[in-house]
Design an enzyme around this catalytic site. Sequence first.
Site, PDB file in Angstrom:
ATOM      1  N   SER A 147      -2.903   2.749  -8.456  1.00 47.59           N
ATOM      2  CA  SER A 147      -2.623   2.275  -6.799  1.00 47.59           C
ATOM      3  C   SER A 147      -2.656   3.513  -6.084  1.00 47.59           C
ATOM      4  CB  SER A 147      -1.395   1.496  -6.988  1.00 47.59           C
ATOM      5  OG  SER A 147      -1.210   1.034  -5.555  1.00 47.59           O
ATOM      6  N   GLY A 148      -3.585   3.241  -5.097  1.00 50.74           N
ATOM      7  CA  GLY A 148      -3.600   4.166  -3.839  1.00 50.74           C
ATOM      8  C   GLY A 148      -4.774   5.417  -3.978  1.00 50.74           C
ATOM      9  N   THR A 163     -10.437   0.038  -4.163  1.00 58.61           N
ATOM     10  CA  THR A 163     -10.684  -1.190  -3.634  1.00 58.61           C
ATOM     11  C   THR A 163     -11.783  -0.420  -2.439  1.00 58.61           C
ATOM     12  OG1 THR A 163      -8.518  -2.268  -3.851  1.00 58.61           O
ATOM     13  CG2 THR A 163     -10.182  -2.760  -1.609  1.00 58.61           C
ATOM     14  N   ASN A 201       0.820   2.688  -2.010  1.00 57.51           N
ATOM     15  CA  ASN A 201      -0.332   2.323  -1.534  1.00 57.51           C
ATOM     16  C   ASN A 201      -0.015   1.081  -0.436  1.00 57.51           C
ATOM     17  OD1 ASN A 201      -2.725   1.809  -0.582  1.00 57.51           O
ATOM     18  ND2 ASN A 201      -3.516   0.972  -2.463  1.00 57.51           N
ATOM     19  N   SER A 210      -2.338  -2.417  -2.002  1.00 64.85           N
ATOM     20  CA  SER A 210      -2.287  -1.957  -3.198  1.00 64.85           C
ATOM     21  C   SER A 210      -2.899  -3.420  -3.863  1.00 64.85           C
ATOM     22  CB  SER A 210      -1.207  -1.791  -4.065  1.00 64.85           C
ATOM     23  OG  SER A 210      -1.320  -1.809  -5.278  1.00 64.85           O
ATOM     24  N   SER A 211      -4.095  -3.285  -4.693  1.00 65.95           N
ATOM     25  CA  SER A 211      -4.762  -4.496  -5.159  1.00 65.95           C
ATOM     26  C   SER A 211      -3.372  -4.964  -6.439  1.00 65.95           C
ATOM     27  CB  SER A 211      -5.857  -4.320  -5.788  1.00 65.95           C
ATOM     28  OG  SER A 211      -6.834  -4.270  -4.717  1.00 65.95           O
ATOM     29  N   GLY A 218      -5.385   1.297 -12.974  1.00 63.23           N
ATOM     30  CA  GLY A 218      -5.464   2.475 -13.930  1.00 63.23           C
ATOM     31  C   GLY A 218      -4.363   2.276 -15.070  1.00 63.23           C
ATOM     32  N   GLU A 233      -0.740   2.806 -15.946  1.00 61.07           N
ATOM     33  CA  GLU A 233       0.611   2.969 -15.089  1.00 61.07           C
ATOM     34  C   GLU A 233       1.699   3.239 -16.040  1.00 61.07           C
ATOM     35  OE1 GLU A 233      -0.298  -0.353 -11.422  1.00 61.07           O
ATOM     36  OE2 GLU A 233       1.146  -0.613 -12.894  1.00 61.07           O
TER      37      GLU A 233
END
Length: 1007
Positions: free
Chosen positions: A107-108, A112, A157, A160-161, A390, A392
Amino acid sequence: MESTLTARDRVGVQDFVLLENYTSEAAFIENLRRRFGENLIYTYIGSVLVSVNPNKDLEIYSKAHMERYRGVSFYEISPHIYAVSDNTYRAMRTERRDQCILISGESGAGKTEASKKILQYYATTCPVTDHLSTLRDRLVQSNPVLEAFGNAKTLRNDNSSRFGKYMDVQFDFRGAPIGGHILNYLLEKSRVVHQNHGERNFHIFYQLLEGGEQNLLSKLGLERNAQKYQYLVKGCCPRVSSINDKNDWRTVRKALTVIGFHEDEVEDLLNIIASVLHLGNTQFGEGKNGENQITTEPQLKYLSKLLGVDGAALREALTHKKITAKGEEMISPLSFEQAVAARDALAKAVYGRAFTWLVVKINQSLAFKDDVYNSSKGSSSVIGLLDIYGFEVFQHNSFEQFCINYCNEKLHQLFIELTLKSEQEEYEAEGITWEPVKYFDNKIICDLVEGKHKGLISILDEECLRPGEPSDISFLEKLEDTLGGHAHFVTHKLSNGKTRKAVSREEFKLIHYAGEVNYSVNGELANQSGNSVLSQCFHREEVTDQKRPETTATQFKNSLAKLIEILMSKEPSYVRCIKPNDAKQSGRFDEALVRHQVKYLGLMENLRVRRAGFAYRRHYETFLQRYKSLCPGTWPNWQGRLADGVATLVQHLGYKPEEYKLGKTKIFIRFPKTLFSTEDSLEARRPTSWRGYRERAKYLRIRQAVIVIQSAWRGMISRQKARRRRHAVDIIRKFIKGFIYRHYEHCPENEYFLDHQRFSFLMMLFRNPPKSVLDKSWPIPPPCLTEASEHLCRLCMRNMMRAYCRRIQPEWKKQMEQKVVASQIFKDQKDSYPQSVPKLFVASRLNSEEFNLKVIQTLGNDKVKYGIAVTKYDRRGYKARPRQLLLTSSFAMLVAEAKLKQRIDYATLRSISVSSLSDGFMVLHVPSEDNKQKSDVVLQCDHLIEVVTKLATMADKKIKVNMSQDSITFAVARGKEGVIDFTSGPELKVAKCKKGHLLVTAPKLNP
């Protein structure tokens, strides 16, 4: 790309395959750091693109950059996301095979944004028509909608998605996009009911509250305050400085319209979003009989209205559970904890189903005709974009991290298999012997998770299905019994003394390809748990179906298997995204954080597999064209087979047999240092004469260009001067002719001159008009404007007078009116008048304290408007006596201390007589036949002009003020008269003369 190798010490290498020490993680990260410091955020690992998030806008995404990468060979210019996009697009067009781009990272890291750049590239560079333009807009506008409903602010983020997204874009035979389809994976539904400190719920909740119209919020039963909703306050972060929820709301509403949502569908969707907020505010308490019940009735009413369900049925569902056993149904009440869990589960289910419905509607909008994915027709091809989390690793890893990391295990397995497969196919196509590569095969970990009967997911399913009340601890014990001997599975019980402290009693550890991760079993079992949109989200068959639904883990495993099947059918490309720091600061490179991501993305493993054979490969033509100047046998042009030319070149360069291989169309170089030495030789051995020739040719081109530019510039300047001169001559000629004919009637000869005269005169008036009403100056107009000038003068004066009058205050207006009266009476008549003009008249010469109280009481309703101290001279003997002259609205009176000596009504006042000298004497003439009135009054005061003006104004006797030159005759008694003689002298004197007259001597002020 080879042209930048000479600067490798400063900016690093553009392809990690060319790293000399490719097994060193430190060298890998140092190369990343150098490139990041130069704003070079993209680097290759073979055909894999590594992207570092710059956390700022870079000027590398313009349309000009898109054109630069369009149709260019992959390694011809510097690495870029556009290069991957274009290479994938050209492979789809030429090979007629479906492609996919896999984007991963934590994330971040910019996943996206990377997918947006790819879509923008295709939307800009692909051929379009009117229909395709609409589809392009829908593809682009689907991003803000999915981000609003599927993205949230996290600690790492701000956007974040929180779901995995796979999008297919379908292209026709011309290469134009004609359709699209989206698959979503593992939406983080737990975020709906709980957020960690510093995080937010999904964006759409805050966008609705901040940007929604007041009528809409009232209809939904919402208030414009996120702090009032339990599902939005747990993260203590309702507002974020980098997010403008109001603007984002407008963007989402516009995007929904572009995509093709109907107003009633949008209304039902917003009803569901509002119902989730009301569910969060639904509270439970104990009833009279001890049963659990809902204590917030307003929320229940809004829920039944927004969801289109019966309120009683909803109340029953939230406070009771139904158990079916042997065909019999039993209904039992829920405890407080169970009711809260049921409420949260309903909120997550409603939001999750609504999100799935939203994706389905977007797919319907993007679909081409009836079937967007019927690739068997052969008339269209597909490029897929996979934007997924990714690997985590957090301090507390739950079921969601387990699913994410399981997904990354499968993708890494696919990545390694496809990379090795493509390498092997290229070697075989070129006739190079394939050497088996040793690598870590993570199939053992994938089998540990997804294996039948003994896999972790199968054990989780069995634990959910067994009789009794399953618990997290019993699930952990079952794992230990079944997987206790597995090398990649560890628990607190199974670990040795050294590692036992690293695993708590409620955790199990999996040793992934990227490292070790501890997973908590708390909540693992819990995770398997009239509105037109809602009716499409929940099907009635689900209620009547007695079959137990699949667990969430099994559903995710099946979805992942389908995704892998889709990816296996396509030719993949890879984008690995890296976040340089957790603070989202530009220019900051956190080496520890980057090392963590390099490890979990498997980049070193990828590099090792890619470098297992040859580090560099190029087509013969490209290699020979670049390095032919290093060999006399190949310079300036090679005549013959390209393979023979390359062989001649490498022999001259002294390549050893183990350093290279010649394939059918390419040369393979094993070591980067071999390529580096060749590139350094090319830079060092370029002949001086060649450099001189090149520089002289460059100079001559520049010189010729300068001459051409100078000639064109001088010609342009000369033509401009000539035009100005011709124009000046024409003007002068017109002026001279116009001056000659200036007295004639209007004709072509004097037209320009007269127009100029008019214009000049009017502009002079415009720039220098009269500044005040007292300014009587006015410029002399030309003969043709005499009449117009008179009209303008009158209009100007009227305008200034009107403006002046509007600015006058009431007090000043009254002062001016009195001055006008004084002027009418005394101008050119009274010697002291000029000295009185600049002096303002006052409201009264006596203060309110000087008025006697008895006199004021005697007046009653009549108020004193003016008062002044005067000297009254007796009619007999002319004795001077001090008095006060008081003026009211209807009469004047003389007062001596508290006594009213004489009252003179204005109606009976015949006239006022004064002299033309500078004395202060005046005589008030009253009728002598009136018994109530005494005879005429002789008064002296210091402000004669002021007193007479006010008296004349109040008495309306303006025309009855007599101005005497030598003497004034006044009535002493009936039939008797007195005389006051006036004469000039050096100073003011008053005396009685021998004739019995009163003699007044006054100085002459204006000789």
